[in-house]
Design an enzyme around this catalytic site. Structure first.
Site, PDB file in Angstrom:
ATOM      1  CD  GLU A 119     -46.251 -23.681 -54.854  1.00  0.00           C
ATOM      2  OE1 GLU A 119     -46.808 -24.891 -55.214  1.00  0.00           O
ATOM      3  OE2 GLU A 119     -46.248 -22.095 -54.876  1.00  0.00           O
TER       4      GLU A 119
ATOM      5  CB  CYS B  60     -49.227 -20.585 -57.208  1.00  0.00           C
ATOM      6  SG  CYS B  60     -50.038 -21.391 -58.416  1.00  0.00           S
TER       7      CYS B  60
ATOM      8  CG  ASN C 263     -45.136 -21.516 -60.682  1.00  0.00           C
ATOM      9  OD1 ASN C 263     -44.612 -23.699 -61.471  1.00  0.00           O
ATOM     10  ND2 ASN C 263     -46.176 -21.281 -60.893  1.00  0.00           N
ATOM     11  CD  GLU C 264     -48.832 -23.780 -63.208  1.00  0.00           C
ATOM     12  OE1 GLU C 264     -49.639 -23.517 -62.503  1.00  0.00           O
ATOM     13  OE2 GLU C 264     -48.597 -25.188 -62.524  1.00  0.00           O
TER      14      GLU C 264
HETATM   15  O1  AHR Z   1     -48.372 -27.862 -57.356  1.00  0.00           O
HETATM   16  C1  AHR Z   1     -49.078 -27.198 -56.361  1.00  0.00           C
HETATM   17  C2  AHR Z   1     -50.168 -25.494 -57.901  1.00  0.00           C
HETATM   18  O2  AHR Z   1     -50.309 -26.296 -58.962  1.00  0.00           O
HETATM   19  C3  AHR Z   1     -48.117 -24.851 -58.008  1.00  0.00           C
HETATM   20  O3  AHR Z   1     -47.852 -23.851 -56.713  1.00  0.00           O
HETATM   21  C4  AHR Z   1     -48.253 -24.216 -59.330  1.00  0.00           C
HETATM   22  O4  AHR Z   1     -47.480 -24.948 -60.056  1.00  0.00           O
HETATM   23  C5  AHR Z   1     -49.047 -25.525 -60.457  1.00  0.00           C
HETATM   24  O5  AHR Z   1     -50.159 -25.094 -61.087  1.00  0.00           O
END
Ligand code: AHR
Length: 680
Positions: A60, A264, A382-383
């Site tokens: 990320e 994120c 994502n999430e």
């Molecule tokens: O790994 C850090 C963050 O944790 C990531 O961006 C997110 O997907 C999770 O909440």
């Protein structure tokens, strides 16, 4: 007969008990507090094949993992765009050399590049002669990189910049060390740059300084515009732009996949700041860059969609592309308006896999990769499960992608571990950040998960909070236990990756992380080293391994068989001792041909430390790293002492006759690629 048999059994019983007592206290000279047996059935009847993708990595753009990290660009804010699209704008971290009487620095929307209009204007008021004489070093600007540029003696650096001026220019380019010493220098002398002109030159360093800067100075009066100033080391991995030492750290994990570019980061706090792949491809000079508002920094997007796919290919890992599904942290696109996002995802897949003559495949080909990338997995957001438009949007993506690319596996954000998903998906995403006890206990999380529905992708796991600090042994042990649980549930779990992968120590937004670095140094946290114990697992065969007693449930163990590139068969037995007492482990390996274990080539590897909260650091990078030792008395019955708070691997080489043990023939061990890297 009966009496003889009985006395034989009694004798055998006493022999077993006595030898157990003897073995538990004498194994390595360390007194063990408890004795535990681990029985491994190495016969083919009790096996599961571990997916080739089970253990991978998640990259990320967080903590300056890419910009100022894996992406080797040394100039921070190379296009002067970080201050926003309107003028006047802030050019930080660029700084001015000289005072108001000698030059005026401003920004203008006069770039030759349409998607990033800001350029720097330098009105030089002083001159090399006359009344307002420039200082001897000239006036201009400097860029400190990402908390200092690492310039190394003998290495070469490629500078590219765009310049314009109404008259001739004479600009000095120099790499300057932290004490002001000049490490490399060159002059740009041009008589006509009335139109934007691309200037390229190579600088060779005659000294080393990890805190250097790039200076552009002049002593000639006039107006000069600069734009898109890039400085790249020439020794990036295969010339692909990846900082070599950081790349090797990832490659050494032998990841089966790489999930990218977030997290994120993909969502954004607001959709306008989300990662949108089309803004990140094509010539680097033309990319607009963007402000990642979740992790609060600007990135020029040198590390874009193409580079991520290239990274996956270079790592020999399956690319797993996470795209924005019209949902950010704070705003969402209604499903009735989601089609542009769906088309964007389809185009992104075409960019990766399309023929070099297709619309987006041709953009990829023009970037130097005519062959398609091997993209087989995409994650829809994502999430975001449970958000208002997630499911509606997801279904639009699902049907459009399945229609055009039926072989692509789609990953849903919704957790299908405890109850079936209410929508179609090939894989479901699962994240866990918790205390050490919770993560260790989560080894059982998938014991009862569906074996028939979609499999799990544990795309983010880590111990978080006070148990982890900035990367403790305790965290690594809990995670090791969790991964052993995933290994045992490899028929319900397809993939798993630790998060986050990288942190630039100057921007610790998220703790802990697997790899810590600054401009010139790096080290792995215990969680990074813990992952090394699983690098033979992808594509291996899981054997039945049963702990006969397990005091306070503080032990967890697994066993795999795997084949190396020389076609040699190995057994790897992993045990986490999460408790504070040492344990005498009595190993019993059943189902092997007699005398098939070889002492030579067999070893014990242990990850432990004096204090369970110990961490690595730049000062002591190897405080908590795996330590390898020879194994005495290798055999089907063996004794091993497990230190308190430890992760131990017993690596046994099997005589080649026992070939039946080892899993799918297609599995290729890649360990030979890493021979030059010091591991354990
Ligand atoms: O790994 C850090 C963050 O944790 C990531 O961006 C997110 O997907 C999770 O909440």
């Amino acid at each position: 007969m009966g009496a003889i048999n009985l006395s034989k059994s009694v004798l055998l019983f006493f022999f077993v008990v006595l030898s157990a007592v003897y073995r538990s206290s004498s194994a390595t000279g360390v007194e063990a507090n408890q004795t535990v047996s681990l029985v491994i059935n190495a016969s083919e009847t009790s096996t599961k094949y571990i997916p080739k993708t089970l253990f991978g990595v998640f990259f990320e753009e967080i903590n300056h993992a890419g910009a100022g990290g894996l992406w080797a660009e040394l100039v921070n804010n190379r296009g002067f765009e970080a201050g926003g699209p309107n003028t006047p704008s802030n050019i930080a971290p660029w700084s001015v050399i000289g005072n108001e009487s000698s030059l005026i620095i401003s920004t203008e929307r006069s770039s030759r590049f349409d998607r990033n209009k800001i350029a720097l204007r330098m009105d030089v008021l002083c001159n090399h002669e006359g009344s307002n004489t420039c200082p001897p070093g000239g006036v201009g600007i400097y860029n400190p990189g990402f908390w200092g540029m690492n310039i190394e003696q003998g290495k070469t650096y490629k500078l590219v910049l765009y310049a314009r001026s109404l008259g001739p220019i004479n600009v000095s380019v120099s790499l300057t060390g932290s004490t002001g010493s000049t490490l490399a220098t060159a002059n740009i002398v041009e008589s006509d740059v009335s139109n934007w002109t691309k200037i390229e030159l190579t600088l060779q360093a005659k000294g080393t300084d990890a805190n250097s800067k790039l200076q552009l100075t002049t002593t000639r009066k006039g107006v000069v515009w600069f734009d898109q100033v890039s400085l790249m080391p020439t020794d990036t991995y295969k010339g692909h732009g990846f900082r070599k030492d950081l790349f090797e750290m990832v490659k050494n994990l032998k990841p089966g996949f790489i999930r990218f570019p977030g997290g994120c980061f993909v969502e954004g706090e607001w959709l306008r700041n989300a990662f949108r792949w089309k803004e990140t491809v094509g010539p680097w000079e033309e990319r607009p860059g963007h402000f990642g508002d979740v992790w609060h920094y600007w990135t020029d997007d040198g590390l874009g969609h193409f580079e991520f796919l290239q990274l996956a290919e270079d790592l020999e890992a399956e690319p797993i592309w996470v795209f924005n599904n019209g949902v950010s942290h704070n705003d969402e696109v209604d499903t009735s308006s989601i089609q542009p996002f769906v088309q964007e995802a389809l185009d992104g897949i075409e960019f990766a896999r399309g023929d070099a003559k297709s619309k987006w495949g041709s953009v990829r080909a023009a970037m130097g990769h005519p062959e398609p990338f091997d993209l087989k997995y995409v994650a829809v957001g994502n999430e975001d499960c449970g958000k208002k438009y997630y499911l509606g949007n997801y279904l639009e993506f699902y049907s459009a992608i399945q229609r055009e690319y039926p072989d692509i596996k789609l990953i849903s954000n919704c957790d299908g571990s405890s109850r079936p998903l209410d929508h179609p998906a090939h894989i479901y995403d699962y994240h866990i950040y918790s205390s050490a006890n919770n993560v260790f206990a989560a080894a059982q999380k998938f014991d009862r998960a569906s074996r028939t529905g979609p499999k799990a992708f544990v795309s983010e796991y880590a111990v978080h909070g006070s148990d982890a600090g900035t990367g403790s042994l305790l965290a690594a042990l809990a995670e090791a236990g969790f991964l052993i649980g995933l290994e045992k549930n490899c028929d319900a779990v397809e993939m798993a990756s630790y998060a986050p992968l990288f942190v630039n120590t100057n921007d610790r937004t998220w703790n802990p992380d697997a790899i810590v670095f600054d401009s010139s140094q790096m080290y792995g946290t215990p969680s990074y080293w813990m992952q090394h114990f699983f690098k033979e697992s992808n594509g291996a065969t899981l054997l039945n391994a049963t702990l006969q007693s397990n005091p306070s449930n503080s032990l967890i163990a697994s066993a795999i068989s795997w084949k190396d590139t020389d076609n040699k068969n190995h057994l790897k037995i992993k045990v986490v001792n999460f408790g504070s007492s040492s344990v005498a482990l009595q190993l019993s390996i059943q189902g092997l041909e007699v005398n098939s274990l070889q002492s030579f080539g067999s070893k014990k590897i242990e990850l432990t430390s004096a204090d369970v909260m110990d961490e690595n650091s730049f000062q002591v990078p190897n405080k908590v790293v795996p330590v390898s030792s020879e194994l005495d008395d290798v055999g089907e019955e063996m004794d091993v002492v497990l230190s308190p708070h430890s992760f131990t691997s017993i690596d046994l080489l099997i005589n080649s006759n026992n070939v039946g043990l080892v899993g799918p023939a297609s599995y290729v061990d890649k360990s030979s690629y890493y021979k030059d890297i010091k591991m354990y």
